[in-house]
Write an enzyme that holds these catalytic residues in place. Structure first.
Site, PDB file in Angstrom:
ATOM      1  N   GLY A 153     -14.330   3.108 -52.644  1.00  0.00           N
ATOM      2  CA  GLY A 153     -15.207   4.069 -51.196  1.00  0.00           C
ATOM      3  C   GLY A 153     -15.937   3.191 -50.219  1.00  0.00           C
ATOM      4  O   GLY A 153     -15.544   2.368 -48.920  1.00  0.00           O
ATOM      5  N   ARG A 154     -16.582   1.899 -51.334  1.00  0.00           N
ATOM      6  CA  ARG A 154     -17.890   0.882 -50.230  1.00  0.00           C
ATOM      7  C   ARG A 154     -16.983  -0.464 -50.074  1.00  0.00           C
ATOM      8  O   ARG A 154     -17.595  -0.737 -49.041  1.00  0.00           O
ATOM      9  CB  ARG A 154     -18.852   0.931 -50.833  1.00  0.00           C
ATOM     10  CG  ARG A 154     -18.788   1.000 -52.885  1.00  0.00           C
ATOM     11  CD  ARG A 154     -20.234   0.262 -52.976  1.00  0.00           C
ATOM     12  NE  ARG A 154     -20.141   0.329 -54.672  1.00  0.00           N
ATOM     13  CZ  ARG A 154     -19.963   0.697 -55.789  1.00  0.00           C
ATOM     14  NH1 ARG A 154     -19.268   2.162 -54.759  1.00  0.00           N
ATOM     15  NH2 ARG A 154     -19.975   0.911 -57.222  1.00  0.00           N
ATOM     16  N   HIS A 212     -41.587  -8.508 -34.895  1.00  0.00           N
ATOM     17  CA  HIS A 212     -42.100  -7.831 -33.922  1.00  0.00           C
ATOM     18  C   HIS A 212     -42.741  -7.090 -34.575  1.00  0.00           C
ATOM     19  O   HIS A 212     -43.387  -6.271 -34.628  1.00  0.00           O
ATOM     20  CB  HIS A 212     -42.164  -7.736 -32.923  1.00  0.00           C
ATOM     21  CG  HIS A 212     -41.365  -8.822 -31.926  1.00  0.00           C
ATOM     22  ND1 HIS A 212     -42.469  -9.576 -30.914  1.00  0.00           N
ATOM     23  CD2 HIS A 212     -41.124  -9.772 -31.763  1.00  0.00           C
ATOM     24  CE1 HIS A 212     -42.150  -9.990 -30.339  1.00  0.00           C
ATOM     25  NE2 HIS A 212     -40.660 -10.099 -31.171  1.00  0.00           N
TER      26      HIS A 212
HETATM   27  C1  G6Q Z   1     -18.834   4.652 -52.442  1.00  0.00           C
HETATM   28  C2  G6Q Z   1     -19.098   5.649 -53.385  1.00  0.00           C
HETATM   29  C3  G6Q Z   1     -19.252   6.843 -51.762  1.00  0.00           C
HETATM   30  C4  G6Q Z   1     -18.342   7.863 -51.548  1.00  0.00           C
HETATM   31  C5  G6Q Z   1     -18.625   9.098 -50.965  1.00  0.00           C
HETATM   32  C6  G6Q Z   1     -17.909   9.522 -49.934  1.00  0.00           C
HETATM   33  O1  G6Q Z   1     -18.616   3.722 -53.214  1.00  0.00           O
HETATM   34  O2  G6Q Z   1     -18.140   6.063 -53.482  1.00  0.00           O
HETATM   35  O3  G6Q Z   1     -20.480   6.584 -51.013  1.00  0.00           O
HETATM   36  O4  G6Q Z   1     -17.363   6.715 -50.571  1.00  0.00           O
HETATM   37  O5  G6Q Z   1     -19.064   9.848 -51.840  1.00  0.00           O
HETATM   38  O6  G6Q Z   1     -16.736  10.164 -50.933  1.00  0.00           O
HETATM   39  P1  G6Q Z   1     -15.132  10.446 -50.411  1.00  0.00           P
HETATM   40  O7  G6Q Z   1     -15.017   9.281 -49.236  1.00  0.00           O
HETATM   41  O8  G6Q Z   1     -14.883  10.904 -51.592  1.00  0.00           O
HETATM   42  O9  G6Q Z   1     -15.594  12.066 -49.369  1.00  0.00           O
END
Ligand code: G6Q
Length: 538
Positions: free
Chosen positions: A268-269, A385
């Protein structure tokens, strides 16, 4: 089986060396070597890294490289790039590098080349983006799409938001972009309050298509859209999905023709350059999106092929290991001096902390050293600041990454020179400080002298680039992706899983049911009391 990190001779050598360097001031190091400011630099993919204002010597770099070698950084890098299942707790390959691989490359996962699929999805995205941008894609009632709302969370939100903000200069200003992530209804309500459903397109971005926040928001979006559009068949013109889960997408009522896929080997990330970046492509257009991917790829090639002493991501990663392990640094400040990068620190928080916030090794053993530091930050000069006081005169050591550009995208009087003067001034002040003698020489009253002393010796990296372009953004993100990877290799952890987010999700799903019913609460006395109180007042 990997060797115990803190028993490695390379680790011990670094620990002994750090003890010697603890009392050495950057003032001394710079005075001793007039070439220091150009010596400790490296350049690649449009990024110039000056790491001379770190508490290091040539010996430090040598010892850090020795640790990287003992940790098999090169072999681990090859394992990632060639599709080995290095995310061992989920038994997955980690192939965000395939998302930006040129068509000519071959990358095999389970014997199958994934590069053609990557390009097929990119082409499908480009075709769709062109249609929306040109006005050929119409809403159900025949109106042109003017608003794009991305619904996603975590990796399906932070990258798209960051990239949209970072590349706003290149975006189509006829389109309005909104991003909804929080399950707090306020997020959705505020995002759509001034939008006309007939002109609005929702991108439901979810790898799993089961995430509580995203599905709740997507269902609310459906209800909101149907309140105006009336017919359920209208959904096909106003909703597209970005997901790996075709079944759930169809169940939601989105035409799977309008689904943009990706794969389980994209974390995901690490997914902003996959179909999850559809909002980015809609904003900046397919050509600029390809430029973004090229920038990622430039850094991938650099990371994979350059010796560690000139390798930007490896150096950045090793420097943060150095401070985390041997200087008790708990955080890293990310300080972009570019308003367009205002969401970059938030994006990096997930990338770094979800990746390397781990307490056991790949083999499941509890570590006896520190792992991922806390990343945080704000764009300059605003931070100056507010929290810079603590960085300059507080009791903690906070390594900082300053990011700046030679050219601004918005020339306005001398704003840019003023901005950049502050970058250089801050790194200089942090490194060199101001001694009591210098303060006294200014005629400051004795009682005030200690308050006006800056100890200095506070480390920073400066990352300079010419101009913030889509390509440059790709290189910058990939720089940190691979720096995080480098850290994870040294710490012998799985940087690609995120089990730490699970427990809260499980407990929340139990509590949701308890809030909706009268079942007896069986938590601890605090949680029971809080739920009861909430229920009685809601
Ligand atoms: C990232 C994680 C997490 C994921 C979210 C959304 O590396 O896995 O942040 O992206 O939980 O998940 P979905 O895309 O499956 O909705």
């Amino acid at each position: 089986m990997s060797k115990h990190l803190t028993s490695l001779p390379e680790w011990k050598a670094l620990a002994a060396h750090a003890a010697e360097l603890k009392n050495v001031h950057l003032r001394e190091l710079f005075a001793k070597d007039s070439s220091r400011g150009t010596k400790f630099t490296a350049e690649a993919a449009g990024l110039y890294l000056d790491y001379s204002k770190n508490r290091i010597t040539e010996e430090t770099v040598k010892l850090l490289i020795a640790l990287a070698e003992a940790s098999q950084l090169k072999a681990r890098t090859e394992a990632m790039f060639t599709g080995e299942k290095i995310n061992i707790t989920e038994n997955r390959a980690v192939l965000h590098v395939a998302l930006r691989a040129p068509k000519t490359e071959k990358i095999l996962v389970d014997g199958e080349d994934v590069v053609p699929e990557v390009h097929a999805v990119l082409e499908k995205m480009a075709g769709f983006a062109e249609k929306v941008r040109s006005g050929a894609w119409l809403g159900y009632t025949g109106k042109r799409i003017k608003n794009i709302v991305n619904i996603g969370i975590g990796g399906s939100d932070l990258g798209p938001v960051m990239a949209y903000e970072a590349l706003k200069h290149y975006s189509n200003r006829d389109l309005t972009f909104r991003f909804v992530s929080n399950v707090d209804g306020t997020d959705f309500a505020e995002a759509v309050h001034d939008l006309n459903a007939e002109e609005t397109l929702f991108l439901v971005a979810s790898k799993t298509f089961t995430t509580l926040e995203t599905m709740t928001n997507a269902h609310s979006a459906r209800t909101w859209a149907l309140a105006t559009l009336k017919q359920t068949e209208a959904i096909a013109s106003h909703f597209v999905a970005i997901s790996t889960n075709e079944k759930e997408v169809a169940k939601f009522g989105i035409d799977t023709q309008n689904m943009f896929g990706f794969w389980d080997w994209v974390g995901g990330r690490y997914s902003m350059d996959s179909a999850i970046g559809l909002s980015t492509m809609l904003a900046i257009g397919p050509n600029n999106f390809r430029e973004l991917l090229d920038g990622f790829h430039d850094m991938d090639v650099h990371f994979r092929t350059t010796p560690i002493e000139k390798n930007l991501p490896a150096l950045l990663g090793l420097l943060s290991v150095w401070y985390t392990e041997f200087f008790d640094a708990q955080t890293v400040a990310i300080l972009p001096y570019d308003q367009y990068l205002k969401r970059f620190p938030a994006y990096l928080q997930q990338l770094t902390m979800e990746s390397n916030g781990k307490h056991v090794t790949l083999e499941g053993k509890t570590v006896d050293y520190q792992t991922g530091p806390i990343y945080w930050g704000e764009p300059g000069t605003n931070g100056q600041h507010s929290f810079y006081q603590l960085i300059h005169q507080g009791t903690r050591l906070i390594p900082c990454d300053f990011i700046g550009f030679s050219k601004t995208l918005n020339p306005l009087g001398n704003h840019h020179d003023l901005l950049m003067a502050n970058v250089f001034a801050q790194t200089e002040a942090l490194a060199f400080g101001k001694t009591a003698e210098e303060v006294k020489a200014e005629g400051v009253a004795d009682a005030l002298v200690p308050h006006k002393v800056f100890e200095g010796n506070r480390p920073s990296n400066t990352i300079l680039a010419e101009k913030l372009t889509p390509r440059l953004l790709g290189s910058l993100v990939a720089l940190y992706e691979h720096a995080v990877f480098t850290q994870g290799v040294i710490w012998q952890i799985d940087s690609f899983d995120q089990w730490g987010v699970e427990l809260g999700k499980v407990l929340a799903s139990r509590i949701i049911k308890e809030i909706a019913s009268d079942t007896e609460l069986k938590h601890d006395s605090s949680t029971n009391n809080l739920i009861t109180r909430y229920k009685s007042k809601k």
